[in-house]
Each structure stands twice: as structure tokens, then as C-alpha cells.
Design an enzyme around this catalytic site. Structure first.
Site, short mmCIF file in Angstrom:
data_model
loop_
_atom_site.label_atom_id
_atom_site.label_comp_id
_atom_site.label_asym_id
_atom_site.label_seq_id
_atom_site.Cartn_x
_atom_site.Cartn_y
_atom_site.Cartn_z
N ARG A 91 0.83 -1.21 0.00
CA ARG A 91 0.00 0.00 0.00
C ARG A 91 0.86 1.25 0.00
O ARG A 91 1.99 1.24 0.47
CB ARG A 91 -0.93 0.02 1.20
CG ARG A 91 -0.17 0.04 2.51
CD ARG A 91 -0.95 -0.52 3.64
NE ARG A 91 -1.13 -1.93 3.43
CZ ARG A 91 -1.31 -2.82 4.38
NH1 ARG A 91 -1.35 -2.45 5.62
NH2 ARG A 91 -1.45 -4.08 4.13
N ASP A 96 -3.26 4.04 10.99
CA ASP A 96 -3.98 3.29 12.02
C ASP A 96 -3.98 4.07 13.33
O ASP A 96 -2.93 4.49 13.81
CB ASP A 96 -3.32 1.93 12.27
CG ASP A 96 -3.52 0.95 11.15
OD1 ASP A 96 -4.52 1.07 10.42
OD2 ASP A 96 -2.68 0.04 11.01
#
Length: 160
Positions: A91, A96
């Protein structure tokens, strides 16, 4: 104001530059960056792929956790992040939420503290750099102890 710790990760493109630009967007859309760990180069976790870069930052924000999540997902998308199924993949950018102060959040699309941080050296190493004595609000263990007990033996290299 809330203090929120966010993990940045990526391995597609010029990741250090993507991180720099993503942090600028976070300041514009979410709040100020008050702390930054060093940049770490790490092995992929859960799948075979090129090495990742990871970094932990602390944001100071007035946003509620769900609002912050939506803005972070929007920033990921602006850098070409595509979520494909439920597996792990390479990615450009992954953001997060690790901690929202000492809050415990258990919602379908947001679980805080991050539920798998204790299993992931690439999360604990930069988090330990910033906050070795912070206690996990669920386990009560300090980050430094969680790092010592982490079962993940994958490579994590501090760069800067």
C-alpha cells in the site's frame, strides 16, 4: 483536545515523501502533530512484500475518534490507497489509530487501542521510542514490557 497516536505505514512509492505530505494533510484536516518517532524500515507482516516504512505520530485534535477515522481514511485515499478484501497487501499509505488517550473504543469500524499492536514489532518499536512507560489501557502493561514480550521476530530497523 485529545491526544491520538497514529501509526503511518507504507511500501509503495516514495514512502518517506508520502509520509511528509500525509502529515501536512493531517495538520490541515485533523490537528497538530505534537510528537514523531523516527522512521523505521520493517519487514512485511502477514504476507510477502517489499519492505515497509513505519512511523508513529501523536496528533492533538478536537475531533471525535469517528470523525478522525473518517479524515484519516480520506487522507489514505488521496494517496491512492485501495482496500482490497480482508487480506494484507502492499500500500501507498496506511494510517492506524493506536491510542486515543486512555479510551477504550469498541465499534464495528474502530477498535482502540489497536487490537493487534501487542503482536506487531513494527508498531511497538516506534511507539516505545516515544512512550516506553505508557500503560496500555486494557492490559495495564507499559509499552516497553509489551515490546519485550512481543512474539513478532520480524526485522525492524530504525532509520532516523
Amino acid at each position: 483536545m485529545l491526544q491520538v497516536d497514529v501509526l503511518l505505514g507504507g511500501n509503495v512509492g516514495n514512502t518517506p515523501e508520502i509520509f511528509r505530505k500525509a502529515k501536512m494533510q493531517m495538520v490541515e484536516k485533523a490537528g497538530g502533530v505534537t510528537e514523531e518517532s523516527s522512521l523505521y524500515r520493517t519487514e512485511a507482516w502477514g504476507f510477502d512484500s517489499d519492505l515497509f516504512f513505519n512511523q508513529v505520530i501523536t496528533l492533538e485534535t478536537t475531533l471525535l475518534p469517528q470523525e478522525l477515522l473518517q479524515r484519516l481514511l480520506s487522507i489514505e485515499t488521496s494517496f491512492g490507497r485501495e482496500r482490497k478484501g480482508s487480506g494484507y497487501s502492499a500500500r501507498t499509505l496506511d494510517l492506524d489509530i493506536l491510542f486515543v488517550e486512555d479510551q477504550v473504543i469498541n465499534e464495528p469500524d474502530l477498535i482502540v487501542p489497536h487490537p493487534r499492536m501487542a503482536e506487531r514489532r513494527f508498531v511497538l518499536e516506534p511507539l516505545n521510542e516515544l512512550y516506553p512507560n505508557r500503560n496500555h489501557p486494557v492490559t495495564g502493561k507499559p509499552i516497553s514490557q509489551m515490546l519485550l514480550e512481543c512474539p513478532d521476530s520480524s526485522g525492524v530497523e530504525k532509520l532516523s
